[in-house]
Enzyme design. Structure first.
Site, short mmCIF file in Angstrom:
data_model
loop_
_atom_site.label_atom_id
_atom_site.label_comp_id
_atom_site.label_asym_id
_atom_site.label_seq_id
_atom_site.Cartn_x
_atom_site.Cartn_y
_atom_site.Cartn_z
N SER A 13 39.88 47.83 43.05
CA SER A 13 39.95 46.40 43.29
C SER A 13 38.55 45.89 43.57
O SER A 13 37.65 46.67 43.90
CB SER A 13 40.87 46.11 44.49
N LYS B 54 49.77 43.08 28.93
CA LYS B 54 49.81 41.99 27.95
C LYS B 54 49.40 40.68 28.62
O LYS B 54 49.55 40.54 29.84
CB LYS B 54 51.22 41.90 27.32
N ARG C 153 47.03 30.82 38.18
CA ARG C 153 46.57 31.37 36.91
C ARG C 153 47.37 30.82 35.72
O ARG C 153 46.82 30.67 34.62
CB ARG C 153 46.65 32.89 36.92
#
Length: 335
Positions: free
Chosen positions: A33, A94, A162
């Site tokens: 991370s 994806k 997002r």
């Protein structure tokens, strides 16, 4: 051979995939991370031995058989490339990348170095979808003439999220539409034409998108994705001698129904292991053990085709998008 994984990213999808990896008996040895504290917390939650406070450290860990890239769409290309350059096999969540050029760059790099690379389109490995492909290849519904698929959900508008942020690869097409596009590609291949109508959000990303694909065989695909309303999330494959209804949601079905002309309907069901990602993990393991650098069930050319189609959809809809934007208030709010 137990497959040893590294997980790059600590968000929701990283967590559920890690749970399925452990359920399938794989070893998750490291997590990376940008925040050392976040990496440590994720490692503690899943019993992972090594927690890295940077993506580069994870990519450099040569004790890993493969790295799973589970970060937001916009970072898939640079982080997958970093892992490939370090000699790691890679599974990329994806959508593979946010544009065709970046996808081709990754494919060329992986093939050039003989490294395994795959898009994590987990639907392809679902046992019901595997059965669907088998029924189609056996000619049980004749020649395919139409594919219908929709994936729409209701998300509150938040320009920082997002899904609504252009800089993070937001919009329905890249997040949800790729499932429908991949479903059509799996059955009909690369389309010969692509048309679309797009209703944009105030941030400019697509909020509600209708897609029409055409094929030289005379087949069509009618697809829908959106962020404004909940849809049935259904799929149907129509052939010259019958049709197949895929159970909802079509991207994680547990059953399908085969209808043939003048015959009783046939139902096929299957249990889904874990969250549904186990089947994908098992295919990755099979490929690695066999020394394959691509999965025949999710070949890289299919991932390229889907992104080419998504790009074509966006290009074809330019006029429609401009027209809608002219009527859309510039103030923020629920689109």
């Amino acid at each position: 051979m137990t497959i040893t994984w590294g997980v790059l990213g600590t968000g929701w999808v990283a967590g559920v995939f890690t749970e399925d990896l452990l359920l399938a008996g794989h070893r998750v040895a490291a997590v990376g991370s940008r925040d050392p504290g976040t990496a440590a917390a994720f490692a503690a939650r899943y019993g992972i031995g090594r927690a890295y406070g940077s993506y580069a450290e994870l990519a450099a860990d040569d004790r890993l058989d493969i790295v799973y890239v589970a970060t937001p769409h916009s970072s898939h290309h640079p982080l997958a490339r970093q892992c490939l350059e370090a000699g790691r096999a890679v599974l990329v969540e994806k959508p593979f990348t946010t544009n065709p050029a970046d996808a081709r760059d990754l494919v060329a790099l992986a093939r050039g170095r003989g490294l395994f690379l795959m898009e994590a389109m987990w639907t392809r490995f679902n046992p019901v979808i595997v059965k669907l492909r088998s029924l189609v290849s056996e000619g049980r519904i004749g020649e395919i003439k139409a594919v219908y698929a929709d994936f729409s959900v209701a998300h509150d508008f938040d320009p920082a999220h997002r899904l609504w942020a252009p800089g993070l690869g937001g919009g329905a097409l890249l997040d949800l539409g790729v499932y429908a596009l991949s479903f059509a590609s799996m059955l009909l291949g690369r389309p010969d034409s692509a048309e679309a109508m797009i209703a944009p959000a105030p941030t400019g990303v697509d909020a509600n998108t209708g897609i029409l694909l055409g094929y030289g065989s005379g087949a069509v695909a009618l697809l829908h994705c959106g962020l404004l309303a909940e849809s049935p999330q259904a799929a149907t494959v129509v052939g010259t001698t019958g049709w197949i209804e895929v159970g909802t949601p079509f991207f994680r079905p547990t059953r399908l129904v085969l209808h043939r002309h003048r015959a009783a309907a046939e139902t096929y069901s299957a249990d889904i292991r874990g969250h549904g990602y186990v089947h994908q993990a098992e295919e990755v393991a099979r490929c690695l053990r066999a020394g394959l650098i691509e999965s025949p069930m999710m070949p890289l050319d299919d991932s390229l085709s889907v992104l080419d189609t998504a790009h074509a959809v966006a290009q074809r809809s330019t006029t429609a998008r401009r027209s809608i934007l002219e009527r859309t208030p510039s103030t923020s709010g629920t689109p």
